[in-house]
Design a protein around this motif. Structure first.
Motif, short mmCIF file in Angstrom:
data_model
loop_
_atom_site.label_atom_id
_atom_site.label_comp_id
_atom_site.label_asym_id
_atom_site.label_seq_id
_atom_site.Cartn_x
_atom_site.Cartn_y
_atom_site.Cartn_z
N GLY A 211 63.91 -24.01 51.40
CA GLY A 211 64.65 -23.10 52.33
C GLY A 211 65.30 -23.82 53.52
N LYS A 212 65.99 -23.36 54.34
CA LYS A 212 66.80 -23.77 55.58
C LYS A 212 65.72 -24.21 56.72
CE LYS A 212 70.76 -23.14 58.71
NZ LYS A 212 71.39 -24.19 58.26
N LEU A 213 65.60 -25.30 57.16
CA LEU A 213 64.88 -25.67 58.31
C LEU A 213 65.53 -25.16 59.69
CD1 LEU A 213 62.19 -27.02 59.08
CD2 LEU A 213 63.52 -29.22 59.37
N ILE A 214 64.79 -24.62 60.46
CA ILE A 214 65.02 -24.28 61.75
C ILE A 214 63.88 -24.90 62.57
CG2 ILE A 214 65.29 -22.30 63.44
CD1 ILE A 214 65.69 -20.37 60.86
N GLN A 215 64.26 -25.67 63.57
CA GLN A 215 63.15 -26.58 64.34
C GLN A 215 63.71 -26.75 65.71
OE1 GLN A 215 61.42 -31.01 63.56
NE2 GLN A 215 63.60 -30.98 63.18
N ASP A 216 62.80 -26.61 66.63
CA ASP A 216 62.87 -27.05 67.94
C ASP A 216 62.61 -28.57 67.88
OD1 ASP A 216 62.48 -27.81 70.49
OD2 ASP A 216 61.13 -25.92 71.05
N LYS A 217 63.40 -29.16 68.45
CA LYS A 217 63.29 -30.89 68.08
C LYS A 217 62.24 -31.36 69.30
CE LYS A 217 66.89 -31.53 65.77
NZ LYS A 217 66.85 -31.86 64.22
N ASP A 218 62.01 -30.66 70.20
CA ASP A 218 60.85 -31.28 71.25
C ASP A 218 59.61 -31.22 70.91
OD1 ASP A 218 62.94 -31.95 72.89
OD2 ASP A 218 63.02 -29.70 73.77
N ASP A 219 59.24 -30.25 69.75
CA ASP A 219 57.88 -30.26 69.39
C ASP A 219 57.49 -29.76 67.84
OD1 ASP A 219 58.16 -27.41 68.95
OD2 ASP A 219 57.67 -26.93 70.99
N GLY A 220 56.32 -29.61 67.55
CA GLY A 220 56.12 -29.24 66.18
C GLY A 220 56.53 -27.94 65.73
N CYS A 221 56.91 -27.13 66.36
CA CYS A 221 57.35 -25.91 66.10
C CYS A 221 58.53 -25.90 64.97
CB CYS A 221 57.52 -24.93 67.19
SG CYS A 221 56.04 -24.80 68.33
N ALA A 222 58.46 -25.09 64.00
CA ALA A 222 59.43 -25.08 63.13
C ALA A 222 59.47 -23.58 62.36
CB ALA A 222 59.55 -26.17 62.10
N ALA A 223 60.41 -23.52 61.54
CA ALA A 223 60.44 -22.40 60.74
C ALA A 223 61.30 -22.63 59.48
CB ALA A 223 60.98 -21.05 61.29
N LEU A 224 60.94 -21.96 58.32
CA LEU A 224 61.67 -21.93 57.22
C LEU A 224 62.56 -20.73 57.07
CD1 LEU A 224 62.09 -24.42 55.06
CD2 LEU A 224 60.33 -22.93 53.59
N LYS A 225 63.91 -20.82 56.81
CA LYS A 225 64.54 -19.41 56.61
C LYS A 225 64.76 -19.07 55.10
CE LYS A 225 68.90 -17.01 57.90
NZ LYS A 225 68.34 -16.07 57.88
N LEU A 226 64.29 -18.20 54.50
CA LEU A 226 64.50 -17.78 53.02
C LEU A 226 65.40 -16.61 52.98
CD1 LEU A 226 60.89 -18.64 51.74
CD2 LEU A 226 62.81 -20.05 51.15
N GLY A 227 66.68 -16.86 52.75
CA GLY A 227 67.22 -15.32 52.84
C GLY A 227 67.28 -14.89 54.26
N ASP A 228 66.65 -13.42 54.26
CA ASP A 228 66.68 -12.74 55.54
C ASP A 228 65.07 -12.88 56.20
OD1 ASP A 228 69.17 -11.67 55.30
OD2 ASP A 228 68.49 -9.86 54.38
N SER A 229 64.20 -13.77 55.56
CA SER A 229 62.96 -13.88 55.86
C SER A 229 62.93 -15.22 56.82
CB SER A 229 61.96 -13.84 55.07
OG SER A 229 61.95 -12.43 54.28
N ILE A 230 61.91 -15.20 57.63
CA ILE A 230 61.57 -16.38 58.43
C ILE A 230 60.17 -16.53 58.32
CG2 ILE A 230 61.32 -17.55 60.68
CD1 ILE A 230 64.21 -17.15 59.76
N ILE A 231 59.68 -17.74 57.91
CA ILE A 231 58.23 -18.14 57.86
C ILE A 231 58.04 -19.39 58.65
CG2 ILE A 231 56.52 -19.28 56.24
CD1 ILE A 231 58.48 -18.25 53.85
N LEU A 232 57.11 -19.24 59.65
CA LEU A 232 56.58 -20.26 60.42
C LEU A 232 55.99 -21.30 59.72
CD1 LEU A 232 55.63 -18.06 63.67
CD2 LEU A 232 57.85 -19.15 63.41
#
Length: 127
Positions: free
Chosen positions: A78-99
């Protein structure tokens, strides 16, 4: 995320469902009453693992979401969505977001990643 239940298996009181995702197939732990085979459901998708760069999360050459299940392990692209300052991130699968939880921020620039996951937890949204 929309799924279709293809089979259910209960083992020692733990319910697993075989599912068809819009991006592939898998097996997940189910947190509610047993769904009907063939039932289409909206679910929350949870990964209870910490991801370590170049161990269980790596850059992907593929640029489309995908879920595969082989030898008791899921590969999720999936597409990685990340806040560069901490360990928080999400994975985008189509219209869904998985933390997801990272052990530390990923320093490399990457768009799509591949996660290796031992278990997926699904929770029906009742929507």
């Amino acid at each position: 995320m929309k799924i279709r239940v293809t089979d259910t298996v209960s083992d020692q009181g733990i319910l697993h469902v075989r599912i068809h995702f819009p991006f592939g197939n898998g097996v997940a732990l189910w947190s509610s009453s047993t769904p009907e085979i063939g039932e289409d459901l909206d679910v929350e998708f949870e990964l209870n693992e910490v991801f370590f760069w170049k161990k269980n999360i790596i850059p992907s050459l593929k640029k489309t979401p995908q879920i595969t299940f082989t030898n008791d392990t899921h590969s999720i692209i999936g597409k990685l969505i990340q806040d560069k300052d901490d360990g928080c991130a999400a994975l985008k699968l189509g219209d869904s977001i998985i933390l997801i939880e990272l052990d530390e921020p990923i320093k490399e620039e990457c768009d799509f990643v591949e996660l290796k996951v031992n278990s997926i937890h699904l929770y029906p949204t009742n929507v």
